[in-house]
Design an enzyme around this catalytic site. Structure first.
Site, PDB file in Angstrom:
ATOM      1  N   ASN A   5       0.867  -1.183   0.000  1.00  0.00           N
ATOM      2  CA  ASN A   5       0.000   0.000   0.000  1.00  0.00           C
ATOM      3  C   ASN A   5       0.900   1.227   0.000  1.00  0.00           C
ATOM      4  O   ASN A   5       1.540   1.523   1.006  1.00  0.00           O
ATOM      5  CB  ASN A   5      -0.884  -0.044   1.256  1.00  0.00           C
ATOM      6  CG  ASN A   5      -1.675   1.231   1.474  1.00  0.00           C
ATOM      7  OD1 ASN A   5      -1.778   2.069   0.577  1.00  0.00           O
ATOM      8  ND2 ASN A   5      -2.234   1.379   2.673  1.00  0.00           N
ATOM      9  N   TRP A   6       0.936   1.907  -1.127  1.00  0.00           N
ATOM     10  CA  TRP A   6       1.835   3.059  -1.243  1.00  0.00           C
ATOM     11  C   TRP A   6       1.296   4.301  -0.549  1.00  0.00           C
ATOM     12  O   TRP A   6       1.987   5.323  -0.474  1.00  0.00           O
ATOM     13  CB  TRP A   6       2.090   3.373  -2.725  1.00  0.00           C
ATOM     14  CG  TRP A   6       3.007   2.414  -3.403  1.00  0.00           C
ATOM     15  CD1 TRP A   6       3.711   1.386  -2.830  1.00  0.00           C
ATOM     16  CD2 TRP A   6       3.339   2.389  -4.795  1.00  0.00           C
ATOM     17  NE1 TRP A   6       4.451   0.736  -3.776  1.00  0.00           N
ATOM     18  CE2 TRP A   6       4.249   1.329  -4.992  1.00  0.00           C
ATOM     19  CE3 TRP A   6       2.968   3.164  -5.897  1.00  0.00           C
ATOM     20  CZ2 TRP A   6       4.782   1.024  -6.252  1.00  0.00           C
ATOM     21  CZ3 TRP A   6       3.506   2.862  -7.147  1.00  0.00           C
ATOM     22  CH2 TRP A   6       4.405   1.798  -7.317  1.00  0.00           C
ATOM     23  N   LYS A   7       0.042   4.264  -0.117  1.00  0.00           N
ATOM     24  CA  LYS A   7      -0.569   5.441   0.529  1.00  0.00           C
ATOM     25  C   LYS A   7      -0.376   6.666  -0.375  1.00  0.00           C
ATOM     26  O   LYS A   7      -0.425   6.536  -1.597  1.00  0.00           O
ATOM     27  CB  LYS A   7      -0.003   5.644   1.933  1.00  0.00           C
ATOM     28  CG  LYS A   7      -0.098   4.362   2.779  1.00  0.00           C
ATOM     29  CD  LYS A   7       0.200   4.550   4.222  1.00  0.00           C
ATOM     30  CE  LYS A   7       0.076   3.208   4.939  1.00  0.00           C
ATOM     31  NZ  LYS A   7       0.277   3.313   6.368  1.00  0.00           N
ATOM     32  N   HIS A  92      -9.270   1.026   5.872  1.00  0.00           N
ATOM     33  CA  HIS A  92      -7.936   1.240   6.444  1.00  0.00           C
ATOM     34  C   HIS A  92      -8.053   2.194   7.639  1.00  0.00           C
ATOM     35  O   HIS A  92      -8.897   3.088   7.657  1.00  0.00           O
ATOM     36  CB  HIS A  92      -7.003   1.812   5.374  1.00  0.00           C
ATOM     37  CG  HIS A  92      -5.578   1.825   5.816  1.00  0.00           C
ATOM     38  ND1 HIS A  92      -5.083   2.818   6.625  1.00  0.00           N
ATOM     39  CD2 HIS A  92      -4.570   0.954   5.605  1.00  0.00           C
ATOM     40  CE1 HIS A  92      -3.806   2.542   6.875  1.00  0.00           C
ATOM     41  NE2 HIS A  92      -3.468   1.420   6.268  1.00  0.00           N
ATOM     42  N   GLU A  94      -6.395   4.678   8.468  1.00  0.00           N
ATOM     43  CA  GLU A  94      -6.202   6.116   8.206  1.00  0.00           C
ATOM     44  C   GLU A  94      -7.524   6.788   7.801  1.00  0.00           C
ATOM     45  O   GLU A  94      -7.914   7.764   8.448  1.00  0.00           O
ATOM     46  CB  GLU A  94      -5.043   6.315   7.217  1.00  0.00           C
ATOM     47  CG  GLU A  94      -3.721   6.067   7.943  1.00  0.00           C
ATOM     48  CD  GLU A  94      -2.584   5.523   7.102  1.00  0.00           C
ATOM     49  OE1 GLU A  94      -2.675   5.545   5.873  1.00  0.00           O
ATOM     50  OE2 GLU A  94      -1.598   5.052   7.698  1.00  0.00           O
ATOM     51  N   GLU A 161      -4.789  -5.253  11.132  1.00  0.00           N
ATOM     52  CA  GLU A 161      -3.777  -4.203  11.252  1.00  0.00           C
ATOM     53  C   GLU A 161      -3.954  -3.472  12.580  1.00  0.00           C
ATOM     54  O   GLU A 161      -4.734  -2.517  12.666  1.00  0.00           O
ATOM     55  CB  GLU A 161      -3.917  -3.198  10.109  1.00  0.00           C
ATOM     56  CG  GLU A 161      -3.701  -3.809   8.741  1.00  0.00           C
ATOM     57  CD  GLU A 161      -3.149  -2.775   7.770  1.00  0.00           C
ATOM     58  OE1 GLU A 161      -2.079  -3.019   7.230  1.00  0.00           O
ATOM     59  OE2 GLU A 161      -3.777  -1.727   7.598  1.00  0.00           O
ATOM     60  N   GLY A 167       3.079   2.036  10.843  1.00  0.00           N
ATOM     61  CA  GLY A 167       4.014   3.137  10.638  1.00  0.00           C
ATOM     62  C   GLY A 167       4.821   3.495  11.876  1.00  0.00           C
ATOM     63  O   GLY A 167       5.483   4.534  11.912  1.00  0.00           O
ATOM     64  N   SER A 200       3.993  -2.402  10.261  1.00  0.00           N
ATOM     65  CA  SER A 200       5.457  -2.464  10.359  1.00  0.00           C
ATOM     66  C   SER A 200       6.044  -3.795   9.882  1.00  0.00           C
ATOM     67  O   SER A 200       7.003  -4.300  10.471  1.00  0.00           O
ATOM     68  CB  SER A 200       5.908  -2.130  11.785  1.00  0.00           C
ATOM     69  OG  SER A 200       5.540  -0.795  12.104  1.00  0.00           O
ATOM     70  N   GLY A 221       2.889  -1.201   4.301  1.00  0.00           N
ATOM     71  CA  GLY A 221       2.863   0.220   3.983  1.00  0.00           C
ATOM     72  C   GLY A 221       4.260   0.716   3.664  1.00  0.00           C
ATOM     73  O   GLY A 221       4.784   0.524   2.570  1.00  0.00           O
ATOM     74  N   GLY A 222       4.903   1.337   4.659  1.00  0.00           N
ATOM     75  CA  GLY A 222       6.186   2.001   4.462  1.00  0.00           C
ATOM     76  C   GLY A 222       7.225   1.158   3.739  1.00  0.00           C
ATOM     77  O   GLY A 222       7.904   1.648   2.826  1.00  0.00           O
TER      78      GLY A 222
END
Ligand code: PGA
Length: 240
Positions: A5-7, A92, A94, A161, A167, A200, A221-222
């Protein structure tokens, strides 16, 4: 089932540079792994072109429940299908946090995804405060019951998650992640539903995470922003 997931990262130009490094590194991956990339909407067309013939699938980062209409800033299933998107992340943490997405809205998005032929990746997970006050199971059970109501488990991915692990560099202990994923499997009521862990995930913890019996994949993610690191995640070493 390894999803990146590149966000809100990657212009089209950056996405092309990423693909030039990433694709050769995963070209000979084990055939048992499905790889999914979720770019921002603006890079979906570029990625659809670049990924043609690679077997790597595309996901959106959200989806609306209507086919079209006066919904500023939203993207409909039809718009995604036009670009060969197969999956849609919904729920998600966010958008749940920043835009107050409710389980009811998440359910509408996920149902619309399935109705249009897309596979929703529905995210669930507890906050740090909820974990510390022993509410983890109650919160996730509610998210599963309300968010997944009426969905076909055969065309669904659930991503566990824990919000405190997203993150932050803090990974949920793999045995605990596995325990929660097992509970989610029981609450969904379909033993073969696909369940991912997210929070993470990195090259140095992927092998242990993928070694867990109730974890079928990861939502990254990251660490998915680095093509070499994400390729290492795709090429995890665990044999179950
Ligand atoms: P992270 O994000 O891997 O950067 O923790 C996971 C996610 O938000 O899906």
């Amino acid at each position: 089932m390894i999803a990146g997931n590149w966000k809100m990262h990657m212009t089209c130009a950056e996405a092309r540079i990423y693909a030039a490094t990433f694709l050769p590194l995963v070209a000979n991956s084990y055939p048992d792994r499905e790889v999914i990339l979720a770019p921002p909407f603006t890079a979906i067309l570029t990625m659809a072109e670049v990924l043609t013939g690679t077997g790597i699938k595309l996901s959106s980062q959200n989806i609306h429940w209507e086919g079209n209409g006066a919904y500023t800033a939203e993207i409909s299933p039809l718009m995604l299908l036009e670009h060969n998107v197969n999956y849609a992340i919904v729920g998600h943490s966010e958008p749940r946090k920043y835009y107050s997405e409710s389980d009811e809205q998440i359910n509408r998005r996920a149902r619309a995804a399935q109705a249009s032929g897309l596979v929703p990746i529905v995210c669930v997970g507890e906050s740090n405060q909820q974990r510390e006050s022993n509410e983890t199971e109650r919160v996730i059970r509610r998210q599963v019951e309300q968010g997944l109501e009426g969905l076909d488990p055969a065309r669904l991915i659930v991503a566990y998650e824990p919000i405190w692990a997203i993150g932050t560099g803090k990974t949920c202990a793999s045995a605990e992640a596995n325990r929660i994923c097992g509970l989610i499997r029981a609450w969904v009521g379909a033993s073969d539903v696909i369940i991912q862990y997210g929070g993470s995930v990195k090259p140095d913890n992927i092998d242990e995470i993928m070694g867990q019996s109730d974890i079928d994949g990861v939502l990254v993610g990251g660490a998915s922003l680095d093509p070499e690191g994400f390729a290492r995640i795709v090429n995890y070493q665990t044999i179950k």
